[in-house]
Design an enzyme around this catalytic site. Sequence first.
Site, PDB file in Angstrom:
ATOM      1  N   LYS A 295       0.830  -1.219   0.000  1.00 18.12           N
ATOM      2  CA  LYS A 295       0.000   0.000   0.000  1.00 18.12           C
ATOM      3  C   LYS A 295       0.854   1.253   0.000  1.00 18.12           C
ATOM      4  O   LYS A 295       0.456   2.263  -0.565  1.00 18.12           O
ATOM      5  CB  LYS A 295      -0.979  -0.003   1.185  1.00 18.12           C
ATOM      6  CG  LYS A 295      -2.010  -1.117   1.064  1.00 18.12           C
ATOM      7  CD  LYS A 295      -3.427  -0.715   1.356  1.00 18.12           C
ATOM      8  CE  LYS A 295      -4.353  -1.785   0.784  1.00 18.12           C
ATOM      9  NZ  LYS A 295      -5.643  -1.903   1.400  1.00 18.12           N
TER      10      LYS A 295
ATOM     11  N   LYS B 264      -4.088 -11.672  -7.126  1.00 15.82           N
ATOM     12  CA  LYS B 264      -5.390 -11.979  -6.531  1.00 15.82           C
ATOM     13  C   LYS B 264      -6.461 -11.032  -7.054  1.00 15.82           C
ATOM     14  O   LYS B 264      -6.154  -9.895  -7.436  1.00 15.82           O
ATOM     15  CB  LYS B 264      -5.307 -11.932  -4.997  1.00 15.82           C
ATOM     16  CG  LYS B 264      -5.324 -10.569  -4.381  1.00 15.82           C
ATOM     17  CD  LYS B 264      -5.695 -10.623  -2.893  1.00 15.82           C
ATOM     18  CE  LYS B 264      -5.921  -9.194  -2.410  1.00 15.82           C
ATOM     19  NZ  LYS B 264      -6.651  -9.033  -1.205  1.00 15.82           N
TER      20      LYS B 264
ATOM     21  N   LYS C 291     -10.596  -5.656  -5.086  1.00 16.18           N
ATOM     22  CA  LYS C 291     -11.569  -4.617  -5.404  1.00 16.18           C
ATOM     23  C   LYS C 291     -10.912  -3.328  -5.849  1.00 16.18           C
ATOM     24  O   LYS C 291     -11.562  -2.463  -6.411  1.00 16.18           O
ATOM     25  CB  LYS C 291     -12.562  -4.401  -4.268  1.00 16.18           C
ATOM     26  CG  LYS C 291     -12.023  -4.184  -2.881  1.00 16.18           C
ATOM     27  CD  LYS C 291     -13.229  -3.997  -1.942  1.00 16.18           C
ATOM     28  CE  LYS C 291     -13.058  -4.615  -0.583  1.00 16.18           C
ATOM     29  NZ  LYS C 291     -12.067  -3.970   0.257  1.00 16.18           N
TER      30      LYS C 291
END
Length: 335
Positions: free
Chosen positions: A115, A197, A200
């Site tokens: 992140k 993966k 969203k």
Amino acid sequence: MIGDKKVLFSGMQATGNLTLGNYLGALMNWVKLSDEYECFYSVVDMHSITVRQDPAELRARARKLLMLYIAAGLDPEKNCIYFQSHVSGHAELAWILNCFTYMGELSRMTQFKDKSAKHADNINAGLFTYPVLMAADILLYQADVVPVGIDQMQHLELTRDIAQRFNGIYGDVFTVPEPYIGKVGAKIMSLQDPSKKMSKSDENPNASIYLMDDPDTIMRKFKRAVTDSLGAVRYNEEEQPGICNLIDIYVACTGKTREETVAEFDGKGYGDFKTAVGESVVERLRPLQERVADLAKNKDYVDRIIKENAEKAQYASSKTLRKVQKKVGFPEKIR
Ligand code: ATP
Ligand code: LTN
């Protein structure tokens, strides 16, 4: 333990639209476990602000996510479904646990590394201590079990380390939680790149099935899913990661086994297989989508659930918080 039941805690962030990965990797297991445990399912809105959010959008998404928990089959009269920000103990315990967590441990977290690479202009302290807030969520309710997808395992290990460290100093204060990883669907991959993966926050909308996608969109995305040129439906992780992912999705949606699925599509082409996978997902999601639409029309009901469950969570968490405050040496309140 609450009564004669063990305690379960889990949560999801209200960032972005939920994907099939979130559903098969997490939500579906939550529903499966909800009879057996005393459950707390939180919409972790405090975690969401570790990356910049539009306030109105976050508010709307958080409410939608809470409705989705209910629509997925979690009975809000039996399971405590609530917003993290409505229960003050999460932040209070997180502060205390911050003082029992090392910088070195937090620097090793892969989610933090990912992140901070993605949001290089906003590497804030909250992003760094995110796993401590997550540990507080879990330990506040003395959770025995935490169902998550594989990507959250590292955070769960850290939670266990923090709990054990604290218990080592102050005696048995926290239950040390166990992860629960489902057998199927623990890691659903991107439809466009099966080495990543399904997420969203993926920028390519064709990479993910969103839980609110209509049937045509779902079928179209599966038709476009990346496979290989071998042309046989086999579970061969090395050479056919795209097909393996589709098999796993089909298995999770239909309840069939991998072997049964391979046998069912023996001799058939990828076109037929993709159509069947798409249809199994459409059927899985249909009731959920209908229930979300019903709940959206029923504001008073949802408001009541939000209020009552926040009170329930506040009450359930206060005992642990008071105990921890006492253990670390905070003066008792004069009542
Ligand atoms: P983001 O991409 O914004 O980081 P995310 O899609 O990874 O979000 P989270 O909110 O971090 O979603 O995860 C919610 C839950 O869903 C977690 O328990 C996580 O392990 C699970 N999960 C997320 N993606 C997948 C996936 N592709 N397969 C299986 N489980 C998943
Ligand atoms: N970090 C998790 C969300 C989360 C969570 C939790 C999961 C926050 N607190 C407590 C389980 C238990 C995520 O990003 N999926």
